[in-house]
Design a protein around this motif. Structure first.
Motif, mmCIF file in Angstrom:
data_model
loop_
_atom_site.group_PDB
_atom_site.id
_atom_site.type_symbol
_atom_site.label_atom_id
_atom_site.label_comp_id
_atom_site.label_asym_id
_atom_site.label_seq_id
_atom_site.Cartn_x
_atom_site.Cartn_y
_atom_site.Cartn_z
ATOM 1 N N LYS A 1 0.971 -1.125 -0.026
ATOM 2 C CA LYS A 1 0.000 -0.214 -0.032
ATOM 3 C C LYS A 1 0.697 1.463 0.128
ATOM 4 O O LYS A 1 2.186 1.230 0.349
ATOM 5 N N LYS A 2 0.146 2.254 -0.280
ATOM 6 C CA LYS A 2 0.964 3.679 -0.261
ATOM 7 C C LYS A 2 1.798 3.861 0.987
ATOM 8 O O LYS A 2 1.312 3.750 1.988
ATOM 9 N N GLY A 3 2.944 4.186 0.802
ATOM 10 C CA GLY A 3 3.932 4.759 1.991
ATOM 11 C C GLY A 3 4.793 3.588 2.416
ATOM 12 O O GLY A 3 5.662 3.811 3.235
ATOM 13 N N ASP A 4 4.318 2.259 1.872
ATOM 14 C CA ASP A 4 5.292 0.971 2.383
ATOM 15 C C ASP A 4 6.646 1.189 1.945
ATOM 16 O O ASP A 4 6.945 1.570 0.866
ATOM 17 N N ARG A 5 7.411 0.621 2.847
ATOM 18 C CA ARG A 5 8.853 0.517 2.370
ATOM 19 C C ARG A 5 9.239 -1.078 1.909
ATOM 20 O O ARG A 5 8.718 -1.881 2.525
ATOM 21 N N MET A 6 9.571 -0.962 0.469
ATOM 22 C CA MET A 6 9.543 -2.373 -0.128
ATOM 23 C C MET A 6 10.879 -2.402 -0.890
ATOM 24 O O MET A 6 11.659 -1.409 -0.902
ATOM 25 N N GLN A 7 11.101 -3.465 -1.469
ATOM 26 C CA GLN A 7 12.094 -3.670 -2.510
ATOM 27 C C GLN A 7 11.800 -4.064 -3.731
ATOM 28 O O GLN A 7 10.837 -4.658 -3.920
ATOM 29 N N ILE A 8 12.487 -3.264 -4.851
ATOM 30 C CA ILE A 8 12.006 -3.229 -6.336
ATOM 31 C C ILE A 8 13.103 -4.109 -7.084
ATOM 32 O O ILE A 8 14.525 -3.918 -6.828
ATOM 33 N N PHE A 9 12.949 -5.291 -7.743
ATOM 34 C CA PHE A 9 13.581 -5.896 -8.258
ATOM 35 C C PHE A 9 14.204 -5.476 -9.741
ATOM 36 O O PHE A 9 13.292 -5.092 -10.468
ATOM 37 N N TYR A 10 15.344 -5.120 -9.963
ATOM 38 C CA TYR A 10 15.887 -4.757 -11.426
ATOM 39 C C TYR A 10 17.282 -5.373 -11.775
ATOM 40 O O TYR A 10 18.102 -5.172 -10.583
ATOM 41 N N GLU A 11 17.416 -5.827 -12.803
ATOM 42 C CA GLU A 11 18.725 -6.203 -13.355
ATOM 43 C C GLU A 11 19.170 -7.146 -12.492
ATOM 44 O O GLU A 11 20.767 -6.926 -12.084
ATOM 45 N N GLY A 12 18.721 -8.035 -11.888
ATOM 46 C CA GLY A 12 19.425 -9.095 -11.168
ATOM 47 C C GLY A 12 19.697 -8.625 -9.497
ATOM 48 O O GLY A 12 20.251 -9.608 -8.810
#
Length: 595
Positions: free
Chosen positions: A109-120
């Motif tokens: 949801k909006k405001g969450d701290r997450m991780q985004i996967f990009y190029e391995g």
């Protein structure tokens, strides 16, 4: 400044959009330049130009804002080892299988701290918006603040891994300005996200430290390591001769190409990749502190160089007998062919020197055969003590394994005036010049050398670009040594200057370069490319002198450079700064890397 950051964060979303639009190459070229049209990027005009460029990019790639509606979305959380975050000193990679591993569901949801996967890699970020159908989101990367829309939630978003568990008094390492320092934890926040630490060196106390990006476990000291220890390490980089592996020690270790597997390895990248986790054993701690690792536990006792191969089965082999072998490697000087000695089932490698492949000039061994190809060879020399086996693909009595050529009487050539032109044919090309076969009318025939400095005026980068084997050329005789049977030829007219491109230049006075500021960029031109670096011609500002300097291969850019010709071209303009000047020796060291 923003453009410079864009170059450093090559995986940022802004850069990816520029690349997709087909203009990334130009933007990066501009970002690499310390100055454009004489304007420093650090000056007011330079910053204004960068700002305008970024503003144009922003207009080009602007999209309608996503809906403010942000429903909760359940995604799959993948398993991982701490830490996996794209911050200095804490980067990690995962395979596709790891990405698809399913554990517990998490809500986005909006405001969450997450991780985004990009190029391995997983990058820390914050969720800004979630699409109405809950399949995509807009995220902001903490590293640089770039925002990326339309991120697929199911495949590219995961919950932030928990920070490294800490407790008061624990000894860890803390990152500060790119370096790691030992420290002691003084206090930990309730959520474990931040801490306060005291540096061992100096005793300074720093509060509000981000645990994710700046804390890591203590690295093992060299005196804590023991030969034979097993580690689970991560491949950090790959070189032609092996792989550098992080085992949690203060230094990375090298798995040599011969220590990967018992079978022959021609290409390290066929077996290992960056970010891969592997099991290794500590094979040796060398006197200079370097760590030697192996992936083969049964080879732990094999420290030091391998003993010579057993080629005793070839002793006494007839040089007229043909043997079937397999090409295992092509080198610039010849072919390595695997052959099996009589009465043995253990193949050994022998060398077919470039002169023993066939009659005539061989320019490139890889153009003659393919790796894995079966060839017929003869044994022409055996050195059992050194384990060296010399082979030939030429029939007996042909070319290199016969006796020396019959000496030619050079008297007739010595009598030819140096102003007289003689027709000749290029017989062979060497790095230092051309061997040309010349014949006198109704007289003898002999080979002479046209040195690289005697082909034409100016710098010659590559002889093959000037002539080809079999080409007819006109030459003049410069000198004849009748005792040795050697003859020097020239292709230059009698009134041309004697200093060719391959000769020694007059030593330049580097005193002005010694006084030039080392933090100032200069525009140079690549004059020559060698295996160890680039020779670049630079001119000091305001009509100053010009001189050549060396950009060593380690100073071209960050990271491992395999082939300099993939990085630059002769004649290309580059930005350099002066590292050091040796006026007495006439040598100048340059760098293309940002200090």
């Amino acid at each position: 400044q923003g453009l410079a950051q864009l170059r450093h964060r090559h995986s940022s979303f802004a850069f990816r959009q520029l690349r997709q639009a087909g203009i990334a190459a130009e933007m990066v070229a501009i970002a690499r330049r310390p100055c454009v049209a004489g304007i420093s990027r650090h000056s007011l005009q330079g910053r204004l130009a960068c700002g305008l460029a970024l503003l144009g990019a922003a207009v080009l790639f602007s999209r309608p804002a996503p809906s403010a509606f942000a429903p909760s979305v359940t995604v799959q959380r993948s398993q991982h080892r701490w830490p996996l975050t794209a911050r200095p000193g804490a980067q990690g990679r995962q395979s596709l299988a790891a990405l698809q591993a399913v554990a517990a569901g998490v809500e986005v949801k909006k405001g969450d701290r997450m991780q985004i996967f990009y190029e391995g890699q997983w990058w820390d970020g914050e969720i800004l918006e979630v699409s109405e159908d809950g399949t995509t989101c807009t995220a902001r990367y903490y590293d640089g603040g770039d925002e990326e829309p339309d991120v697929d939630i199911e495949s590219r978003i995961r919950e932030m891994p928990p920070p490294m568990p800490l407790e008061k008094g624990q000894k860890v390492e803390l990152e500060f300005e790119g370096n790691w320092y030992e420290c002691e934890i003084v206090e930990v926040s309730a959520d474990g996200m931040t801490c306060t630490a005291k540096y061992d060196e100096g005793g300074d106390v720093e509060p509000d430290i981000d645990v994710y990006s700046r804390i890591r476990p203590l690295r093992l000291k060299l005196d804590e390591l023991e030969v034979g220890q097993k580690f689970t390490g991560t491949v950090r980089s790959i070189a032609p001769f092996g792989a550098f592996v992080d085992i949690g020690a203060e230094l990375e270790g090298l798995v040599h190409i011969s220590a990967i597997t018992p079978t022959r390895v021609d290409n390290v990248e066929d077996w290992l990749s960056e970010g891969q986790e592997i099991e290794v054993w500590l094979k040796e701690i060398k006197e200079d502190g370097k760590l030697s690792l192996t992936m083969m536990k049964d080879r732990l006792g094999a420290s030091g160089p391998r003993g010579p191969a057993d080629i005793s089965g070839f002793v006494g082999a007839s040089p007229s007998e043909w043997i079937t072998g397999t090409v295992v490697r092509a080198a610039p000087f010849g072919l390595f062919v695997s052959v099996t000695p009589p009465g043995s089932d253990m193949p050994v490698d022998g060398l077919v020197h470039i002169t023993q492949i066939r009659d005539g000039f061989v320019e490139n061994t890889e153009d003659e055969v393919d790796v894995g190809q079966e060839v017929q060879v003869r044994v022409i020399r055996v050195d059992a003590g050194a384990g060296r086996l010399s082979l030939s693909m030429k029939p007996e009595g042909a070319g290199g394994d016969r006796g020396p050529r019959e000496a030619v009487d050079m008297t007739a050539f010595a009598e030819v005036p140096p102003s007289e032109w003689i027709p000749g044919k290029v017989a062979r090309i060497a790095p230092f010049g051309l061997f040309v076969t010349v014949s006198l009318p109704d007289g003898p025939t002999a080979d002479g050398l046209v040195h690289i400095t005697q082909i034409r005026d100016g710098f010659i980068e590559r002889l093959e670009d000037e002539v080809s084997v079999g080409q007819d050329v006109d030459v003049r005789i410069r000198s004849v040594d009748r005792l040795s049977g050697k003859m020097d030829l020239t292709m230059k007219a009698d009134d041309e200057p004697r200093g060719g491109g391959g000769g020694r230049r007059e030593r330049a006075d580097l005193t002005p370069f010694e006084r030039h500021p080392t933090d100032e960029w200069l525009t140079g031109t690549v004059e020559r490319i060698t295996p160890f670096g680039l020779f670049v011609s630079v001119t000091l500002p305001d009509g100053g002198p010009t001189a050549d300097g060396l950009v060593h291969i380690t100073q071209v850019r960050e990271g491992y450079v395999e082939n300099l010709e993939d990085e630059v071209e002769v004649g290309q303009e580059v930005q350099v700064w002066i590292q050091s000047v040796d006026v007495d020796a006439g040598k100048m060291s340059l760098s293309m890397k940002e200090g």
